[in-house]
Design a protein around this motif. Structure first.
Motif, PDB file in Angstrom:
ATOM      1  N   ARG A 178      31.013  -8.301 -31.233  1.00 61.70           N
ATOM      2  CA  ARG A 178      30.278  -8.674 -32.436  1.00 61.70           C
ATOM      3  C   ARG A 178      30.348  -7.609 -33.524  1.00 61.70           C
ATOM      4  O   ARG A 178      30.519  -7.906 -34.701  1.00 61.70           O
ATOM      5  CB  ARG A 178      28.808  -8.933 -32.055  1.00 61.70           C
ATOM      6  N   ALA A 179      30.238  -6.335 -33.111  1.00 64.77           N
ATOM      7  CA  ALA A 179      30.246  -5.260 -34.102  1.00 64.77           C
ATOM      8  C   ALA A 179      31.552  -5.256 -34.880  1.00 64.77           C
ATOM      9  O   ALA A 179      31.577  -5.000 -36.082  1.00 64.77           O
ATOM     10  CB  ALA A 179      30.034  -3.911 -33.428  1.00 64.77           C
ATOM     11  N   HIS A 180      32.666  -5.576 -34.183  1.00 60.76           N
ATOM     12  CA  HIS A 180      33.944  -5.606 -34.879  1.00 60.76           C
ATOM     13  C   HIS A 180      34.052  -6.827 -35.763  1.00 60.76           C
ATOM     14  O   HIS A 180      34.630  -6.759 -36.843  1.00 60.76           O
ATOM     15  CB  HIS A 180      35.102  -5.581 -33.874  1.00 60.76           C
ATOM     16  N   VAL A 181      33.491  -7.930 -35.298  1.00 52.65           N
ATOM     17  CA  VAL A 181      33.484  -9.117 -36.148  1.00 52.65           C
ATOM     18  C   VAL A 181      32.790  -8.790 -37.457  1.00 52.65           C
ATOM     19  O   VAL A 181      33.254  -9.143 -38.542  1.00 52.65           O
ATOM     20  CB  VAL A 181      32.762 -10.287 -35.440  1.00 52.65           C
TER      21      VAL A 181
ATOM     22  N   LEU B  63      37.670  -1.044 -23.504  1.00 56.58           N
ATOM     23  CA  LEU B  63      36.613  -2.057 -23.515  1.00 56.58           C
ATOM     24  C   LEU B  63      35.243  -1.406 -23.505  1.00 56.58           C
ATOM     25  O   LEU B  63      34.332  -1.815 -24.215  1.00 56.58           O
ATOM     26  CB  LEU B  63      36.768  -2.989 -22.310  1.00 56.58           C
ATOM     27  N   ALA B  64      35.117  -0.342 -22.690  1.00 50.78           N
ATOM     28  CA  ALA B  64      33.831   0.342 -22.628  1.00 50.78           C
ATOM     29  C   ALA B  64      33.487   0.931 -23.987  1.00 50.78           C
ATOM     30  O   ALA B  64      32.332   0.864 -24.442  1.00 50.78           O
ATOM     31  CB  ALA B  64      33.870   1.448 -21.568  1.00 50.78           C
ATOM     32  N   ARG B  65      34.528   1.508 -24.638  1.00 48.36           N
ATOM     33  CA  ARG B  65      34.278   2.110 -25.947  1.00 48.36           C
ATOM     34  C   ARG B  65      33.810   1.036 -26.918  1.00 48.36           C
ATOM     35  O   ARG B  65      32.844   1.221 -27.669  1.00 48.36           O
ATOM     36  CB  ARG B  65      35.552   2.770 -26.448  1.00 48.36           C
ATOM     37  N   LEU B  66      34.494  -0.100 -26.920  1.00 47.05           N
ATOM     38  CA  LEU B  66      34.098  -1.201 -27.801  1.00 47.05           C
ATOM     39  C   LEU B  66      32.667  -1.631 -27.516  1.00 47.05           C
ATOM     40  O   LEU B  66      31.887  -1.886 -28.417  1.00 47.05           O
ATOM     41  CB  LEU B  66      35.046  -2.395 -27.613  1.00 47.05           C
ATOM     42  N   GLY B  67      32.357  -1.698 -26.201  1.00 48.98           N
ATOM     43  CA  GLY B  67      31.014  -2.100 -25.820  1.00 48.98           C
ATOM     44  C   GLY B  67      29.974  -1.132 -26.358  1.00 48.98           C
ATOM     45  O   GLY B  67      28.946  -1.550 -26.904  1.00 48.98           O
ATOM     46  N   TRP B  68      30.278   0.146 -26.235  1.00 47.74           N
ATOM     47  CA  TRP B  68      29.357   1.163 -26.769  1.00 47.74           C
ATOM     48  C   TRP B  68      29.142   0.967 -28.251  1.00 47.74           C
ATOM     49  O   TRP B  68      28.021   0.936 -28.746  1.00 47.74           O
ATOM     50  CB  TRP B  68      29.919   2.573 -26.535  1.00 47.74           C
ATOM     51  N   PHE B  69      30.280   0.857 -28.979  1.00 50.09           N
ATOM     52  CA  PHE B  69      30.196   0.706 -30.431  1.00 50.09           C
ATOM     53  C   PHE B  69      29.373  -0.522 -30.771  1.00 50.09           C
ATOM     54  O   PHE B  69      28.510  -0.488 -31.648  1.00 50.09           O
ATOM     55  CB  PHE B  69      31.605   0.598 -31.015  1.00 50.09           C
ATOM     56  N   ASP B  70      29.633  -1.604 -30.020  1.00 48.69           N
ATOM     57  CA  ASP B  70      28.898  -2.842 -30.247  1.00 48.69           C
ATOM     58  C   ASP B  70      27.400  -2.614 -30.130  1.00 48.69           C
ATOM     59  O   ASP B  70      26.625  -2.966 -31.017  1.00 48.69           O
ATOM     60  CB  ASP B  70      29.364  -3.882 -29.220  1.00 48.69           C
ATOM     61  N   ALA B  71      27.003  -1.977 -29.036  1.00 48.96           N
ATOM     62  CA  ALA B  71      25.571  -1.776 -28.792  1.00 48.96           C
ATOM     63  C   ALA B  71      24.964  -0.853 -29.841  1.00 48.96           C
ATOM     64  O   ALA B  71      23.891  -1.138 -30.388  1.00 48.96           O
ATOM     65  CB  ALA B  71      25.364  -1.188 -27.397  1.00 48.96           C
TER      66      ALA B  71
END
Lengths: 280, 370
Positions: A178-181, B63-71
């Motif tokens: 979502r953050a990238h979206v 993927l973990a990095r993306l997940g972190w950034f997302d959160a």
């Protein structure tokens, strides 16, 4: 039958004439104000205005320190307030949207948007100036940032909502988190709108006087110290216009013209950006 | 400040977005799973050339990095939204805290006392509150009819090529800082009124029972009436542009139908446009009122700053914001400062109520549009 028709026509004629009259009357006043402003302001406009600092009464001088102070405080205020505003607007449009928090924040933000700016000045005074024990440019910056936030929150939310949902769905379908979206797709699609919001905030803040009166105060001399009082155009105009000295009053007119031109240019630029965007 | 985005567009966008509000997160996960399955097949084929393990490790880390950034990003936006709430809470708390000394010293008398004496430390808010309400009231009675007239003009009467430029001009004028109006009022309007208008009003009102006291005294130039005029000129473009936006939410079909059965332009406005947008117009007017009540700089220049209530509208007076702007930096003593902060609290309370009503009404119109 005929009389009903003619009375309806008469009512229509009266009402439309009144509307025309109101429009002409209202626009005339506003043109009159701009006219005098340009006339009086241009009379005092010279290179000295941009190269000299504010004079003591009775001698010639310029507005250099006030212009610099306004630039510094507006820039820092926007730099402080805009990122916060964009993030909060993002929450309202992308994450929260229908949550209780978002509903409350949206409502509160709309109220802050038109809350009296002098109250913001009082707030920053009690929270910062009274605690630090002296007036300072940094408290002026905080006061301005508080006025930037609601403007940016509102435009960010509105602009993100204009981004088609299909764009988000498409990028989500590619497996983007979502953050990238939000950052790579929605922000880019709404870039012009976000810039517009920030420009509008700059325009709004650059003419604000009331919140600076008892935060940044004023400074007769050149100063870039954020921990000391700093001059700004609106406060200098306020002080000079109410003074009995002719030189000061002339500088007040010129300063008023400078602010108006700056605000108009910013608003027109904001409009041009969002308009060009909406046409493509 | 009104933003250049129509409420209607927002409403439409909200509706469009609503359909996609929740699903993307679900689909993201599902699709991510599915792609992972597919990728595994691809990497099976690729096994011949490269060892699978390092790729999987790198993938997991990414993927973990993306997940972190997302959160982190999600929580950052939520925190920013909380900051907006905290700001309002902070404003209210600090104002209440700052005005405690004055509240303790004067209690409710603060609202009913007229005297404002820094020497004896007797403070009462009656004069500024009265000034605020009277100036705003007069300003609105002038600005609302004219502002609505301008809005009707812009949506119904104005030749089409002129609509955009005039509309834009009015929006730009609504964004001009109030100190400009104040300077103009002080240097141009006040002397003009003092020289030509006020003497005429005074002599015309002489002998008429009520008017003679309303327009009594020498023509000062600055005063309650001048401040009201400046306020009216200042909120006029604001009311005009908000009501224009509101009028534009009327579906053209309704107006065309009315014209089709033979209504005149005025009847279309009177019986279709106004009833359809009534709530929104009232909301826009309340927004303008909120601005007028809290307006500082335009008023401070021309109100005259006198802490007394006089019958005459030509006499100098004061408003809450003008009092704070004029006296706050020079206030000595805790009680004086505190009394000024309490004035700020009263102002904030009044405008909060007005603005809240305005927003609720505009929101009701938005729901109707959607």
């Amino acid at each position: 039958m005929m009389s009903l028709y003619s009375s309806r026509r008469r009512a229509n004629a009266i009402a439309t004439t009144l509307c025309w009259g109101g429009a002409i009357f209202g626009l005339a006043w506003l043109l009159l104000i701009l006219g005098t402003l340009v006339f009086e302001g241009l009379r005092g406009l010279s290179l000295d205005v941009f190269t000299q600092t504010t004079p003591p009464p009775g001698s010639a001088g310029g507005l250099l320190n006030a212009i610099a102070g306004s630039l510094v405080m507006t820039t820092l205020g926007v730099a402080l307030g805009a990122p916060l505003g964009v993030l909060a607007g993002t929450y309202l449009a992308e994450y929260g949207r229908y949550t209780k928090l978002a509903l409350v924040v949206r409502f509160i933000n709309d109220i802050l948007l038109s809350a009296p700016s002098i109250v913001v000045g009082l707030f920053v005074y009690t929270v910062m100036v009274a605690q630090m024990g002296h007036f300072s440019a940094i408290s002026g910056v905080v006061a301005l940032a508080m006025l930037v936030i609601p403007v940016v929150v509102r435009t960010t939310e509105d602009m993100l909502l204009l981004v088609p949902a299909s764009l988000r769905e498409a990028s989500a379908a590619l497996g983007l988190p979502r953050a990238h979206v939000v950052t790579r797709v929605a922000y880019r699609a709404a870039k012009a709108g976000l810039v517009t919001g920030v420009l509008l905030a700059v325009a709004r803040v650059s003419g604000e006087t009331a919140p600076l009166l008892f935060t940044a105060l004023n400074n007769q001399f050149w100063s870039t110290d954020l921990n000391a009082p700093m001059a700004s155009l609106p406060v200098v105009i306020f002080q000079f216009a109410l003074s009995p000295y002719k030189d000061w009053r002339q500088l007040a007119w010129t300063g008023a013209l400078l602010i108006t031109v700056a605000v108009l240019v910013l608003s027109v630029a904001a409009r041009a950006i969002s308009h060009r965007k909406s046409q493509t | 400040m009104e933003l250049p985005i129509g409420d209607r567009r927002t409403a439409v966008a909200r509706r469009n977005g609503a359909a996609a509000g929740a699903p993307p997160t679900m689909t993201t996960e599902k699709i991510a799973e599915r792609t992972r399955d597919k990728e595994r097949n691809v990497s099976d084929i690729a096994l011949d050339e490269a060892p699978a393990r390092p790729i999987v490790g790198a993938r997991a880390r990414a993927l973990a990095r993306l997940g972190w950034f997302d959160a982190i990003f999600r929580e950052a936006t939520r925190a920013a939204a909380f900051v907006v709430l905290l700001l309002l809470g902070g404003v209210i708390l600090s104002l209440v805290h700052g005005s405690m000394p004055a509240i303790r010293a004067f209690g409710l008398d603060f609202l009913t006392t007229q005297s404002w004496n820094p020497v004896t430390e007797r403070f009462g808010a009656l004069a500024p509150v009265y000034g605020t309400i009277v100036t705003s009231f007069i300003a609105m009675t002038i600005a609302v009819p004219i502002g609505l007239g301008v809005a009707v003009f812009l949506t119904e009467l104005c030749p089409h090529p002129l609509r955009r430029p005039i509309g834009t001009a009015i929006e730009l004028l609504a964004g001009i800082p109030s100190i400009i109006y104040g300077v103009w009022g002080l240097f141009v309007l006040a002397p003009f009124l003092q020289k030509y208008v006020q003497p005429a009003i005074i002599s015309a009102a002489k002998g008429v029972p009520l008017l003679s006291s309303l327009f009594a005294g020498p023509p000062y130039g600055v005063g309650v009436l001048t401040a009201s005029f400046i306020l009216a000129i200042m909120v006029l473009p604001f009311i005009a542009s908000v009501s224009r936006d509101v009028f534009e939410t009327v579906p053209p079909v309704l107006k065309e139908a009315a014209s089709g059965v033979g209504c005149t332009t005025w009847e279309v406005v009177r019986y279709v446009v106004v009833p359809y947008t009534r709530v929104g117009v009232i909301g826009g007017v309340m927004l303008g009122l909120g601005r007028a009540l809290g307006e500082t700089m335009a008023v401070t220049f021309v109100i005259g700053n006198a802490h007394k209530i006089s019958n005459s509208l030509l006499a100098p007076g004061t408003t809450i914001s003008a009092t704070i702007a004029n006296e706050f930096t020079e206030a000595v003593g805790d009680l004086y400062t505190s009394a000024l902060v309490e004035l700020g609290l009263i102002l904030f309370a009044i405008t909060f109520v007005v603005l809240a009503i305005a927003r609720l009404m505009l929101m009701r119109l938005e729901h109707k549009g959607a």
